[in-house]
Design a protein around this motif. Structure first.
Motif, PDB file in Angstrom:
ATOM      1  N   ALA A 124       1.548  44.924  30.958  1.00  0.00           N
ATOM      2  CA  ALA A 124       0.623  45.712  31.859  1.00  0.00           C
ATOM      3  C   ALA A 124       0.943  47.140  32.123  1.00  0.00           C
ATOM      4  CB  ALA A 124       0.098  45.090  32.865  1.00  0.00           C
ATOM      5  N   LEU A 125       2.189  47.271  32.470  1.00  0.00           N
ATOM      6  CA  LEU A 125       2.811  48.534  32.932  1.00  0.00           C
ATOM      7  C   LEU A 125       3.402  49.387  32.020  1.00  0.00           C
ATOM      8  CD1 LEU A 125       4.458  47.449  36.197  1.00  0.00           C
ATOM      9  CD2 LEU A 125       2.328  48.222  35.973  1.00  0.00           C
ATOM     10  N   ARG A 126       3.389  48.976  30.572  1.00  0.00           N
ATOM     11  CA  ARG A 126       3.664  49.816  29.638  1.00  0.00           C
ATOM     12  C   ARG A 126       3.139  51.367  29.678  1.00  0.00           C
ATOM     13  NH1 ARG A 126       3.958  46.227  24.993  1.00  0.00           N
ATOM     14  NH2 ARG A 126       5.383  45.347  26.118  1.00  0.00           N
ATOM     15  N   GLU A 127       3.724  52.039  29.365  1.00  0.00           N
ATOM     16  CA  GLU A 127       3.323  53.669  29.161  1.00  0.00           C
ATOM     17  C   GLU A 127       1.878  53.818  28.356  1.00  0.00           C
ATOM     18  OE1 GLU A 127       2.414  57.746  30.132  1.00  0.00           O
ATOM     19  OE2 GLU A 127       4.289  56.334  30.955  1.00  0.00           O
ATOM     20  N   GLU A 185      -2.840  50.670  24.116  1.00  0.00           N
ATOM     21  CA  GLU A 185      -2.987  49.405  24.206  1.00  0.00           C
ATOM     22  C   GLU A 185      -3.639  48.700  25.326  1.00  0.00           C
ATOM     23  OE1 GLU A 185       0.933  46.218  25.016  1.00  0.00           O
ATOM     24  OE2 GLU A 185       1.354  48.452  24.694  1.00  0.00           O
ATOM     25  N   LEU A 186      -4.173  47.629  24.960  1.00  0.00           N
ATOM     26  CA  LEU A 186      -5.059  46.931  25.945  1.00  0.00           C
ATOM     27  C   LEU A 186      -4.394  45.513  26.129  1.00  0.00           C
ATOM     28  CD1 LEU A 186      -7.764  46.934  27.550  1.00  0.00           C
ATOM     29  CD2 LEU A 186      -8.884  45.822  25.499  1.00  0.00           C
ATOM     30  N   VAL A 187      -4.225  45.167  27.629  1.00  0.00           N
ATOM     31  CA  VAL A 187      -3.722  43.908  28.038  1.00  0.00           C
ATOM     32  C   VAL A 187      -5.083  43.262  28.576  1.00  0.00           C
ATOM     33  CG1 VAL A 187      -2.189  42.614  29.221  1.00  0.00           C
ATOM     34  CG2 VAL A 187      -1.591  44.778  27.948  1.00  0.00           C
ATOM     35  N   VAL A 188      -5.671  42.089  28.229  1.00  0.00           N
ATOM     36  CA  VAL A 188      -6.661  41.489  28.940  1.00  0.00           C
ATOM     37  C   VAL A 188      -6.248  40.081  29.209  1.00  0.00           C
ATOM     38  CG1 VAL A 188      -9.088  40.353  28.322  1.00  0.00           C
ATOM     39  CG2 VAL A 188      -8.224  42.462  26.986  1.00  0.00           C
ATOM     40  N   LYS A 189      -6.400  39.587  30.470  1.00  0.00           N
ATOM     41  CA  LYS A 189      -6.311  38.579  31.142  1.00  0.00           C
ATOM     42  C   LYS A 189      -7.522  37.608  31.600  1.00  0.00           C
ATOM     43  CE  LYS A 189      -3.045  37.516  34.073  1.00  0.00           C
ATOM     44  NZ  LYS A 189      -2.150  37.465  35.452  1.00  0.00           N
ATOM     45  N   VAL A 190      -7.671  36.600  30.825  1.00  0.00           N
ATOM     46  CA  VAL A 190      -8.748  35.905  31.018  1.00  0.00           C
ATOM     47  C   VAL A 190      -8.422  34.702  31.939  1.00  0.00           C
ATOM     48  CG1 VAL A 190     -10.449  34.180  29.824  1.00  0.00           C
ATOM     49  CG2 VAL A 190      -9.914  36.310  28.905  1.00  0.00           C
ATOM     50  N   THR A 191      -8.892  34.293  33.067  1.00  0.00           N
ATOM     51  CA  THR A 191      -8.351  33.585  33.930  1.00  0.00           C
ATOM     52  C   THR A 191      -9.437  32.407  34.261  1.00  0.00           C
ATOM     53  OG1 THR A 191      -9.877  34.622  35.646  1.00  0.00           O
ATOM     54  CG2 THR A 191      -7.578  35.409  35.738  1.00  0.00           C
ATOM     55  N   CYS A 192     -10.277  32.145  33.175  1.00  0.00           N
ATOM     56  CA  CYS A 192     -11.394  31.043  33.296  1.00  0.00           C
ATOM     57  C   CYS A 192     -11.443  30.328  31.821  1.00  0.00           C
ATOM     58  CB  CYS A 192     -12.663  31.357  34.019  1.00  0.00           C
ATOM     59  SG  CYS A 192     -13.100  33.023  33.079  1.00  0.00           S
ATOM     60  N   GLY A 193     -12.187  29.470  31.805  1.00  0.00           N
ATOM     61  CA  GLY A 193     -12.177  28.775  30.614  1.00  0.00           C
ATOM     62  C   GLY A 193     -13.727  28.332  30.602  1.00  0.00           C
ATOM     63  N   THR A 194     -14.025  26.960  30.201  1.00  0.00           N
ATOM     64  CA  THR A 194     -15.475  26.466  30.141  1.00  0.00           C
ATOM     65  C   THR A 194     -15.957  26.405  31.608  1.00  0.00           C
ATOM     66  OG1 THR A 194     -14.624  24.281  30.453  1.00  0.00           O
ATOM     67  CG2 THR A 194     -15.134  25.039  28.004  1.00  0.00           C
ATOM     68  N   TRP A 219      -4.108  37.324  27.454  1.00  0.00           N
ATOM     69  CA  TRP A 219      -3.331  36.430  28.306  1.00  0.00           C
ATOM     70  C   TRP A 219      -4.459  35.558  28.791  1.00  0.00           C
ATOM     71  CZ3 TRP A 219       1.831  36.296  30.181  1.00  0.00           C
ATOM     72  CH2 TRP A 219       2.707  36.936  29.431  1.00  0.00           C
ATOM     73  N   LEU A 220      -3.832  34.209  28.586  1.00  0.00           N
ATOM     74  CA  LEU A 220      -4.803  33.019  29.258  1.00  0.00           C
ATOM     75  C   LEU A 220      -4.189  32.580  30.186  1.00  0.00           C
ATOM     76  CD1 LEU A 220      -5.779  31.565  25.546  1.00  0.00           C
ATOM     77  CD2 LEU A 220      -6.931  33.309  27.064  1.00  0.00           C
ATOM     78  N   THR A 221      -4.923  32.349  31.486  1.00  0.00           N
ATOM     79  CA  THR A 221      -4.144  31.837  32.606  1.00  0.00           C
ATOM     80  C   THR A 221      -5.151  30.781  33.358  1.00  0.00           C
ATOM     81  OG1 THR A 221      -5.229  33.539  34.165  1.00  0.00           O
ATOM     82  CG2 THR A 221      -3.270  33.941  33.034  1.00  0.00           C
ATOM     83  N   ALA A 272      -4.924  47.340  31.681  1.00  0.00           N
ATOM     84  CA  ALA A 272      -4.944  45.971  31.770  1.00  0.00           C
ATOM     85  C   ALA A 272      -6.368  45.683  32.263  1.00  0.00           C
ATOM     86  CB  ALA A 272      -3.994  45.548  32.662  1.00  0.00           C
ATOM     87  N   LEU A 273      -6.959  44.872  31.993  1.00  0.00           N
ATOM     88  CA  LEU A 273      -8.370  44.162  32.278  1.00  0.00           C
ATOM     89  C   LEU A 273      -8.172  42.821  32.583  1.00  0.00           C
ATOM     90  CD1 LEU A 273     -10.572  45.558  29.600  1.00  0.00           C
ATOM     91  CD2 LEU A 273     -10.074  46.751  31.861  1.00  0.00           C
TER      92      LEU A 273
END
Length: 120
Positions: free
Chosen positions: A110-113, A4-13, A39-41, A117-118
């Motif tokens: 993110a902590l799932r076995e 499983e891959l959890v990707v957090k994008v903290t930026c936009g334009t 995840w979009l933050t 996470a990126l």
């Protein structure tokens, strides 16, 4: 079975290369069969509002709306609850299939076995 891959994008334009990289990695992983949660933050929250992903234009990159559609089809997309609230974005303002959730859900994913996470 793919991890499983959890990707957090903290930026936009405000940081198009970094944002596009996160979306590209998430879409590529989803297309390869991995379970993907995007995840979009921060300013990235705007990219889940209809029409806003098209505002991020990056030469030689796959258009963000195409990447987002792929991720929505094959994985999940979540907007940070605090980030949405600060921008006055509600569930009704988002693309179909996008949810709003908070830090407890992100931490759980993110902590799932076996999860990786990126953050971009």
């Amino acid at each position: 079975m793919a991890r499983e891959l959890v990707v957090k994008v903290t930026c936009g334009t405000d940081a198009p290369e970094r944002a596009n990289q996160g979306f590209t990695v998430a879409a590529t992983a989803a297309a390869s069969g991995a379970a993907v949660s995007l995840w979009l933050t921060g300013e990235g929250a705007w990219l889940a509002v209809p029409g806003r992903a098209a505002e991020l234009v990056l030469p030689l990159a796959t258009p963000l709306p195409d990447l987002l559609a792929s991720i929505l089809e094959l994985g999940s997309v979540t907007v940070c609850s605090q980030c949405a609230a600060r921008r006055e974005i509600g569930e009704a303002d988002l693309l179909s299939g996008v949810r709003i959730a908070g830090a407890p859900v992100f931490v759980e994913e993110a902590l799932r076995e076996g999860a990786q996470a990126l953050v971009y």
